[in-house]
Design a protein around this motif. Structure first.
Motif, PDB file in Angstrom:
ATOM      1  N   ILE A 239     -11.509  46.207 -16.384  1.00 14.56           N
ATOM      2  CA  ILE A 239     -10.758  47.443 -16.329  1.00 14.56           C
ATOM      3  C   ILE A 239     -11.928  48.251 -16.803  1.00 14.56           C
ATOM      4  O   ILE A 239     -11.708  49.647 -16.112  1.00 14.56           O
ATOM      5  N   LEU A 242     -13.024  49.682 -13.190  1.00 14.07           N
ATOM      6  CA  LEU A 242     -11.856  50.110 -12.386  1.00 14.07           C
ATOM      7  C   LEU A 242     -11.131  51.419 -12.919  1.00 14.07           C
ATOM      8  O   LEU A 242     -10.807  52.109 -12.219  1.00 14.07           O
ATOM      9  N   ALA A 243     -11.424  51.652 -14.289  1.00 13.12           N
ATOM     10  CA  ALA A 243     -10.624  52.664 -14.944  1.00 13.12           C
ATOM     11  C   ALA A 243     -11.639  52.961 -15.891  1.00 13.12           C
ATOM     12  O   ALA A 243     -11.201  52.743 -17.080  1.00 13.12           O
ATOM     13  N   TYR A 265      -0.280  46.231 -16.704  1.00 11.99           N
ATOM     14  CA  TYR A 265      -1.521  47.277 -16.610  1.00 11.99           C
ATOM     15  C   TYR A 265      -1.977  47.040 -15.101  1.00 11.99           C
ATOM     16  O   TYR A 265      -2.390  47.965 -14.449  1.00 11.99           O
ATOM     17  N   LEU A 269      -3.324  49.272 -11.231  1.00  7.62           N
ATOM     18  CA  LEU A 269      -4.570  49.861 -10.734  1.00  7.62           C
ATOM     19  C   LEU A 269      -4.859  49.741  -9.548  1.00  7.62           C
ATOM     20  O   LEU A 269      -4.323  49.182  -8.500  1.00  7.62           O
ATOM     21  N   GLU A 270      -5.625  50.890  -9.010  1.00  4.61           N
ATOM     22  CA  GLU A 270      -6.139  51.053  -7.573  1.00  4.61           C
ATOM     23  C   GLU A 270      -7.437  49.917  -7.548  1.00  4.61           C
ATOM     24  O   GLU A 270      -8.415  50.344  -8.217  1.00  4.61           O
ATOM     25  N   THR A 271      -7.437  49.189  -6.666  1.00 10.58           N
ATOM     26  CA  THR A 271      -8.347  47.912  -6.896  1.00 10.58           C
ATOM     27  C   THR A 271      -9.248  48.062  -5.141  1.00 10.58           C
ATOM     28  O   THR A 271      -8.321  48.471  -4.247  1.00 10.58           O
TER      29      THR A 271
END
Length: 357
Positions: A239, A242-243, A265, A269-271
């Motif tokens: 996390i 990625l964020a 969550y 997310l954009e992965t």
């Protein structure tokens, strides 16, 4: 009523014997077990053993278990042996069908009542020695490895008269695993070289998990606690990468809501990699095992004597490993999906032998 005597000898490679040479303790659990800690014999000294701990107990088993041990003492198969195991028993029998002496008979080939009894008494004997030695080490502030105990001889033994001793039936030790065979292709070699060139290392979560997996036989409770810690490290790292805006929050939460993070969550997310354009949460079967691992971790960490079976532990560890591989995949290591277990891949709607795009 038949009286059954049982004993187990283990070596504590760190604990030194007391000046008088012998220390006798009593551990009370489901039954009373005496633990004698004494100087090693000369042949044990050659292996650098610190002290020898012997656990002994005597009991009157149920009628069915008593008849089973009486049969083994007479070198006969006990009544009620599962038909499916009769073929396996042949290698323990002579031409006349009598059991060969001085052999470790297969525990799994015995009637269920005997199998359950043997499993329980083995755990009690090991627990009595481990508890005695660890309390002594604590009292004297002795340093040493987490599990200093080493087997001596044939393992647990049983006797009907206290004179003639037989090895307690056991299943083959599962510690020895097949060594993975590397068959590197040109593409895999290139991938690994690229990782090295860009400074990538095995993620910390996988390193911590490897410690848990290696410890699953020696100490199941520690293995579970370490594995859950690996999961938390893996989720927090993923996390944070990625964020970045959530890095401070996720890093400083002592115990993150793992199921919600994975089920709610993660899919938001954009992965770098997806499964057919989607970021799927781990399958329900995996999430349920994760929940079970979290609850069990709390119990074993705070409840005295709480334990977890080996089979249950491995199920939870594999679920944790599946999540770590999924996070690797979503993070851009698309090859990681091929390491996810078949059960989890089925839950994701993926074939067993192919990666996702």
């Amino acid at each position: 009523m038949l009286s059954l005597r049982l004993r187990l000898r283990l070596a504590d490679i760190e604990l030194q014997d007391n000046p008088d040479g012998i220390l006798t303790l009593t551990v009370v659990g489901p039954r009373r077990i005496s633990v004698v800690i004494e100087r090693p014999e000369l042949h044990d000294l050659e292996t650098h053993v610190g002290a020898i701990a012997t656990a002994r107990t005597q009991l009157e088993p149920s009628d069915g278990v008593a008849r089973g041990f009486a049969a083994l003492a007479d070198f006969r198969l006990p009544e009620g042996v599962p038909p499916s195991s009769l073929l396996n028993w042949r290698r323990f029998q002579d031409a006349a069908g009598r059991l060969k002496p001085a052999m470790v008979y297969p525990q799994s080939g015995l009637p269920q009542a005997m199998t359950s009894f043997i499993e329980q008494i083995r755990k009690e004997l090991v627990h009595a020695i481990r508890r005695s030695c660890l309390v002594l080490r604590w009292r004297y502030s002795l340093w040493g490895p987490h599990d200093p105990l080493r087997p001596i001889g044939a393992g647990p033994e049983w006797s009907l008269d206290g004179s003639t001793w037989h090895p307690l039936p056991a299943n083959p030790e599962p510690r020895s695993q097949e060594v993975p065979q590397l068959s590197p292709t040109v593409s895999v070699t290139s991938e690994v070289q690229a990782m090295l060139d860009t400074g990538q290392d095995e993620p910390l979560a996988h390193q911590v998990f490897r410690e848990a997996w290696d410890n699953r036989f020696a100490n199941r409770r520690s293995a579970l606690v370490i594995a859950v810690a690996a999961l938390e490290v893996g989720i927090k790292t993923f996390i944070s990468q990625l964020a970045p805006s959530a890095q401070w929050l996720i890093t400083n939460i002592p115990s993150p809501p793992i199921r919600r993070l994975l089920a709610e969550y993660l899919p938001s997310l954009e992965t770098p990699a997806t499964i057919e354009g989607k970021v799927l949460a781990p399958p329900k079967s995996v999430l349920d095992l994760i929940d079970k691992a979290l609850v069990t971790r709390t119990r074993v960490a705070h409840a005295t004597g709480e334990d977890v079976s080996h089979d249950t532990l491995e199920e939870m560890l594999i679920a944790i490993k599946d999540v770590l591989w999924m996070l690797d995949f979503y993070g851009g290591a698309t090859w990681a999906m091929s390491h996810v277990s078949p059960v989890a891949r089925t839950g994701l709607g993926l074939p067993h032998d192919e990666g996702a795009a």
